[in-house]
Motif scaffolding. Sequence first.
Motif, PDB file in Angstrom:
ATOM      1  N   ARG A  47     -69.451  15.914 -47.484  1.00  0.00           N
ATOM      2  CA  ARG A  47     -69.631  17.009 -46.523  1.00  0.00           C
ATOM      3  C   ARG A  47     -68.702  16.815 -45.340  1.00  0.00           C
ATOM      4  O   ARG A  47     -68.465  15.692 -44.901  1.00  0.00           O
ATOM      5  N   GLY A  48     -68.200  17.913 -44.808  1.00  0.00           N
ATOM      6  CA  GLY A  48     -67.309  17.875 -43.659  1.00  0.00           C
ATOM      7  C   GLY A  48     -68.051  17.787 -42.338  1.00  0.00           C
ATOM      8  O   GLY A  48     -69.280  17.791 -42.281  1.00  0.00           O
ATOM      9  N   ARG A  49     -67.293  17.727 -41.262  1.00  0.00           N
ATOM     10  CA  ARG A  49     -67.856  17.550 -39.919  1.00  0.00           C
ATOM     11  C   ARG A  49     -68.717  18.737 -39.490  1.00  0.00           C
ATOM     12  O   ARG A  49     -69.775  18.578 -38.906  1.00  0.00           O
ATOM     13  N   ARG A  50     -68.264  19.956 -39.752  1.00  0.00           N
ATOM     14  CA  ARG A  50     -69.023  21.139 -39.314  1.00  0.00           C
ATOM     15  C   ARG A  50     -70.293  21.345 -40.129  1.00  0.00           C
ATOM     16  O   ARG A  50     -71.213  22.009 -39.682  1.00  0.00           O
ATOM     17  N   GLY A  51     -70.339  20.812 -41.328  1.00  0.00           N
ATOM     18  CA  GLY A  51     -71.544  20.904 -42.144  1.00  0.00           C
ATOM     19  C   GLY A  51     -71.658  22.136 -43.004  1.00  0.00           C
ATOM     20  O   GLY A  51     -72.625  22.296 -43.734  1.00  0.00           O
ATOM     21  N   ASP A  52     -70.671  23.024 -42.956  1.00  0.00           N
ATOM     22  CA  ASP A  52     -70.750  24.242 -43.754  1.00  0.00           C
ATOM     23  C   ASP A  52     -69.940  24.161 -45.044  1.00  0.00           C
ATOM     24  O   ASP A  52     -69.919  25.108 -45.820  1.00  0.00           O
ATOM     25  N   LEU A  53     -69.287  23.023 -45.287  1.00  0.00           N
ATOM     26  CA  LEU A  53     -68.449  22.860 -46.473  1.00  0.00           C
ATOM     27  C   LEU A  53     -68.789  21.549 -47.168  1.00  0.00           C
ATOM     28  O   LEU A  53     -68.912  20.511 -46.517  1.00  0.00           O
ATOM     29  N   ILE A  54     -68.990  21.627 -48.494  1.00  0.00           N
ATOM     30  CA  ILE A  54     -69.145  20.412 -49.277  1.00  0.00           C
ATOM     31  C   ILE A  54     -68.140  20.453 -50.421  1.00  0.00           C
ATOM     32  O   ILE A  54     -67.706  21.526 -50.859  1.00  0.00           O
ATOM     33  N   LYS A  55     -67.772  19.261 -50.884  1.00  0.00           N
ATOM     34  CA  LYS A  55     -66.912  19.121 -52.053  1.00  0.00           C
ATOM     35  C   LYS A  55     -67.565  18.136 -53.007  1.00  0.00           C
ATOM     36  O   LYS A  55     -68.162  17.148 -52.576  1.00  0.00           O
ATOM     37  N   GLY A  63     -60.848  15.610 -67.825  1.00  0.00           N
ATOM     38  CA  GLY A  63     -60.041  15.818 -66.637  1.00  0.00           C
ATOM     39  C   GLY A  63     -60.888  15.792 -65.384  1.00  0.00           C
ATOM     40  O   GLY A  63     -62.110  15.665 -65.435  1.00  0.00           O
ATOM     41  N   ALA A  64     -60.206  15.912 -64.273  1.00  0.00           N
ATOM     42  CA  ALA A  64     -60.858  15.848 -62.975  1.00  0.00           C
ATOM     43  C   ALA A  64     -61.283  17.244 -62.526  1.00  0.00           C
ATOM     44  O   ALA A  64     -60.508  18.194 -62.608  1.00  0.00           O
ATOM     45  N   CYS A  65     -62.515  17.345 -62.044  1.00  0.00           N
ATOM     46  CA  CYS A  65     -63.043  18.601 -61.529  1.00  0.00           C
ATOM     47  C   CYS A  65     -63.309  18.436 -60.043  1.00  0.00           C
ATOM     48  O   CYS A  65     -63.844  17.416 -59.614  1.00  0.00           O
ATOM     49  N   LEU A  66     -62.945  19.425 -59.269  1.00  0.00           N
ATOM     50  CA  LEU A  66     -63.213  19.437 -57.837  1.00  0.00           C
ATOM     51  C   LEU A  66     -63.891  20.761 -57.515  1.00  0.00           C
ATOM     52  O   LEU A  66     -63.297  21.826 -57.670  1.00  0.00           O
ATOM     53  N   PHE A  67     -65.148  20.685 -57.115  1.00  0.00           N
ATOM     54  CA  PHE A  67     -65.906  21.867 -56.751  1.00  0.00           C
ATOM     55  C   PHE A  67     -66.051  21.891 -55.240  1.00  0.00           C
ATOM     56  O   PHE A  67     -66.228  20.856 -54.612  1.00  0.00           O
ATOM     57  N   SER A  68     -65.998  23.069 -54.659  1.00  0.00           N
ATOM     58  CA  SER A  68     -66.244  23.182 -53.222  1.00  0.00           C
ATOM     59  C   SER A  68     -67.091  24.427 -52.968  1.00  0.00           C
ATOM     60  O   SER A  68     -67.034  25.407 -53.710  1.00  0.00           O
ATOM     61  N   LYS A  69     -67.902  24.334 -51.912  1.00  0.00           N
ATOM     62  CA  LYS A  69     -68.730  25.472 -51.523  1.00  0.00           C
ATOM     63  C   LYS A  69     -68.812  25.492 -50.009  1.00  0.00           C
ATOM     64  O   LYS A  69     -69.016  24.465 -49.373  1.00  0.00           O
ATOM     65  N   ARG A  70     -68.646  26.686 -49.457  1.00  0.00           N
ATOM     66  CA  ARG A  70     -68.748  26.889 -48.020  1.00  0.00           C
ATOM     67  C   ARG A  70     -69.846  27.908 -47.776  1.00  0.00           C
ATOM     68  O   ARG A  70     -69.865  28.979 -48.373  1.00  0.00           O
ATOM     69  N   LEU A  71     -70.762  27.566 -46.876  1.00  0.00           N
ATOM     70  CA  LEU A  71     -71.828  28.492 -46.503  1.00  0.00           C
ATOM     71  C   LEU A  71     -71.311  29.454 -45.445  1.00  0.00           C
ATOM     72  O   LEU A  71     -70.619  29.049 -44.512  1.00  0.00           O
ATOM     73  N   GLU A  72     -71.634  30.717 -45.571  1.00  0.00           N
ATOM     74  CA  GLU A  72     -71.247  31.702 -44.572  1.00  0.00           C
ATOM     75  C   GLU A  72     -72.095  31.566 -43.315  1.00  0.00           C
ATOM     76  O   GLU A  72     -71.621  31.808 -42.223  1.00  0.00           O
ATOM     77  N   ARG A  73     -73.357  31.186 -43.498  1.00  0.00           N
ATOM     78  CA  ARG A  73     -74.268  30.968 -42.377  1.00  0.00           C
ATOM     79  C   ARG A  73     -75.025  29.685 -42.618  1.00  0.00           C
ATOM     80  O   ARG A  73     -75.417  29.385 -43.733  1.00  0.00           O
ATOM     81  N   GLY A  74     -75.268  28.951 -41.546  1.00  0.00           N
ATOM     82  CA  GLY A  74     -76.050  27.734 -41.664  1.00  0.00           C
ATOM     83  C   GLY A  74     -75.211  26.535 -42.065  1.00  0.00           C
ATOM     84  O   GLY A  74     -73.981  26.604 -42.154  1.00  0.00           O
ATOM     85  N   ARG A  75     -75.913  25.434 -42.321  1.00  0.00           N
ATOM     86  CA  ARG A  75     -75.263  24.181 -42.688  1.00  0.00           C
ATOM     87  C   ARG A  75     -76.008  23.552 -43.850  1.00  0.00           C
ATOM     88  O   ARG A  75     -77.198  23.791 -44.044  1.00  0.00           O
ATOM     89  N   PHE A  76     -75.293  22.731 -44.598  1.00  0.00           N
ATOM     90  CA  PHE A  76     -75.922  21.980 -45.671  1.00  0.00           C
ATOM     91  C   PHE A  76     -76.785  20.885 -45.068  1.00  0.00           C
ATOM     92  O   PHE A  76     -76.382  20.220 -44.116  1.00  0.00           O
ATOM     93  N   VAL A  77     -77.979  20.693 -45.612  1.00  0.00           N
ATOM     94  CA  VAL A  77     -78.886  19.649 -45.135  1.00  0.00           C
ATOM     95  C   VAL A  77     -78.324  18.304 -45.574  1.00  0.00           C
ATOM     96  O   VAL A  77     -78.008  18.100 -46.740  1.00  0.00           O
ATOM     97  N   TRP A  78     -78.176  17.401 -44.602  1.00  0.00           N
ATOM     98  CA  TRP A  78     -77.503  16.127 -44.851  1.00  0.00           C
ATOM     99  C   TRP A  78     -78.268  15.003 -44.170  1.00  0.00           C
ATOM    100  O   TRP A  78     -78.831  15.207 -43.097  1.00  0.00           O
ATOM    101  N   PRO A  79     -78.288  13.814 -44.749  1.00  0.00           N
ATOM    102  CA  PRO A  79     -78.959  12.684 -44.092  1.00  0.00           C
ATOM    103  C   PRO A  79     -78.281  12.338 -42.766  1.00  0.00           C
ATOM    104  O   PRO A  79     -77.083  12.553 -42.597  1.00  0.00           O
ATOM    105  N   SER A  80     -79.055  11.789 -41.836  1.00  0.00           N
ATOM    106  CA  SER A  80     -78.508  11.474 -40.517  1.00  0.00           C
ATOM    107  C   SER A  80     -77.811  10.118 -40.460  1.00  0.00           C
ATOM    108  O   SER A  80     -77.238   9.778 -39.436  1.00  0.00           O
ATOM    109  N   ALA A  81     -77.843   9.346 -41.529  1.00  0.00           N
ATOM    110  CA  ALA A  81     -77.173   8.036 -41.538  1.00  0.00           C
ATOM    111  C   ALA A  81     -75.670   8.211 -41.375  1.00  0.00           C
ATOM    112  O   ALA A  81     -75.094   9.230 -41.767  1.00  0.00           O
TER     113      ALA A  81
END
Length: 115
Positions: A47-55, A63-81
């Motif tokens: 997850r990135g710094r802003r929290g709206d994009l994950i890869k 082969g190698a797969c790279l998936f990405s998703k960006r939320l239009e609103r809100g942030r992805f729930v992420w651990p605080s560690a």
Amino acid sequence: MIPVPAQTKVWLCVGVTDMRKGFAGLSALAEKVLNQDPYSGHLFVFRGRRGDLIKIIWWDGQGACLFSKRLERGRFVWPSAKAGTLTLSPAQLAMLLEGIDWRAPSRTWRPLTVG
């Protein structure tokens, strides 16, 4: 939805990741920081710094797969560690991708008695 095979683990890289990285850079993070083999067939979620994009990186055997998703609103729930790893179930990954709080999902009502 990402087709997660039955024995596949989902590794969540806690903390912040530079989202400019592609498969090679994220694979290096999985190998050096997480101490995991990026070609094992497991999924690695960042997850990135802003929290709206994950890869997610995944080696599917061909082969190698790279998936990405960006939320239009809100942030992805992420651990605080700040550092480390966490494993998720495929169901928790599905909730994460939908923007649902996967740490404490509300369960549906259960009957108290039979009949």
